[in-house]
Design an enzyme around this catalytic site. Structure first.
Site, PDB file in Angstrom:
ATOM      1  N   HIS A 101       0.837  -1.202   0.000  1.00 16.15           N
ATOM      2  CA  HIS A 101       0.000   0.000   0.000  1.00 16.15           C
ATOM      3  C   HIS A 101       0.875   1.257   0.000  1.00 16.15           C
ATOM      4  O   HIS A 101       1.860   1.337   0.737  1.00 16.15           O
ATOM      5  CB  HIS A 101      -0.884   0.038   1.246  1.00 16.15           C
ATOM      6  CG  HIS A 101      -2.091  -0.818   1.161  1.00 16.15           C
ATOM      7  ND1 HIS A 101      -2.045  -2.198   1.186  1.00 16.15           N
ATOM      8  CD2 HIS A 101      -3.410  -0.483   1.060  1.00 16.15           C
ATOM      9  CE1 HIS A 101      -3.275  -2.679   1.119  1.00 16.15           C
ATOM     10  NE2 HIS A 101      -4.128  -1.662   1.030  1.00 16.15           N
ATOM     11  N   ASN A 132       8.307  -4.538   3.070  1.00 13.65           N
ATOM     12  CA  ASN A 132       6.921  -4.154   3.324  1.00 13.65           C
ATOM     13  C   ASN A 132       6.507  -4.467   4.761  1.00 13.65           C
ATOM     14  O   ASN A 132       5.803  -3.681   5.399  1.00 13.65           O
ATOM     15  CB  ASN A 132       6.000  -4.881   2.338  1.00 13.65           C
ATOM     16  CG  ASN A 132       4.539  -4.534   2.526  1.00 13.65           C
ATOM     17  OD1 ASN A 132       4.191  -3.391   2.787  1.00 13.65           O
ATOM     18  ND2 ASN A 132       3.680  -5.537   2.400  1.00 13.65           N
TER      19      ASN A 132
END
Length: 312
Positions: A101, A132
């Protein structure tokens, strides 16, 4: 008649307030010609057709955004607004990269729709799994912790340098770096980070850089709506003292931000109108006009009558 005028006055002030308020809400959107701007309910992004992901995402983050309980659905899907160029979930399958994201789902937990919109593939970028789930997640949590204390304007995106190839049929570029930066109006502070797309155990502070360095790397103009002198000072400051978690940036006094200027103008207008109303309608009593006196006729005999009645 007076009530109609007062109603129009209130309506006019309300319209002015709403218009200026909506202008202020969008004033820090990045300036970048190479991309398609896509607006959602609570964030927006500039989409890059060549790389199949956003050049930047922009949103406001405060304590109100972080108090909701919207549940994460993981409904990754094609962005219907740019379906012609959008990546697909299949592009990431068996690629070895996470769907990272750019606008975090947790930053939109206050509203189910807002959170759902963060799962459009236009908001995703291929990230190394341990990046991430490691240093990038740490950075996101750090920004949220600050936002619980002060309102922030956040911009995040990839940096297409030293890229790691592409994935999927859509040829989604795997960026070599990512940036995240934010502006705190209350503390007149900007902080930017540039992180390589790889696992790292370095302290978060070591990734802090001046905002103008990110501008040179990306070609994007951040926070251009700020007064020029304030923008130059803040963007040139490395602000490596982020361990203080919100300490005041060094430097002298600055001109007020545009939002502060707008509030000041509205306050002056309202005060002027209130004073004008009080003077006109609730001032002292009107002075009574003095009655005009008619000239009094003189009594007595004229010189002619005196000579006639009293001859010498």
């Amino acid at each position: 008649m007076k009530s109609i005028l007062h109603g129009r006055l209130i309506f006019g002030l309300l319209f002015l307030f709403l218009a200026l308020g909506s202008f202020a809400d969008g004033r820090y959107i990045p300036v970048y010609d190479d991309g398609i701007r896509v607006d959602y309910k609570h964030y927006c992004l500039g989409f890059n057709k060549e790389h199949k992901q956003a050049n930047w995402v922009y949103y406001e983050l405060g304590s109100a955004n972080l108090t909701g309980k919207a549940s994460r659905k993981n409904d990754f899907r094609v962005d219907p607004k740019i379906s012609r160029w959008s990546a697909t979930p299949d592009d990431y399958k068996r690629s070895g990269y996470d769907r990272g994201h750019l606008c975090p789902a947790a930053d939109m937990s206050f509203n189910a729709k807002a959170m759902s919109e963060t799962f459009y593939m236009s908001n995703m970028s291929p990230q190394v799994p341990m990046f991430n789930r490691g240093i990038w997640k740490e950075l996101e949590e750090h920004v949220r912790n600050r936002a619980r204390k002060e309102k922030l304007y956040v911009v995040t995106g990839p940096i297409f340098k030293s890229n790691k190839g592409a994935i999927g049929k859509g040829k989604v570029t795997v960026p070599g770096y990512y940036y995240k930066l934010f502006y705190s109006p209350s503390k007149q502070q900007m902080i930017a980070y540039v992180l390589p797309n790889e696992e790292s155990r370095r302290p978060l502070n070591s990734f802090a850089v001046p905002v103008d360095k990110v501008e040179k790397m990306t070609g994007i103009d951040f926070f251009s709506q700020l007064p020029d002198d304030l923008e130059r000072v803040l963007e040139a400051d490395t602000l490596s003292h982020v361990s203080r978690d919100g300490g005041q940036a060094s430097g002298g006094s600055y001109r007020p931000t545009r939002n502060q200027q707008i509030i000041a103008v509205i306050a002056v207008i309202v005060i002027f109108l209130v004073v004008h109303f009080l003077i006109k309608h609730r001032g002292g009593k009107k002075k009574k006009k003095k009655p005009t006196r008619k000239p009094v006729k003189k009594t007595g005999m004229s010189k002619k009558s005196i000579k006639k009645n009293y001859p010498h």
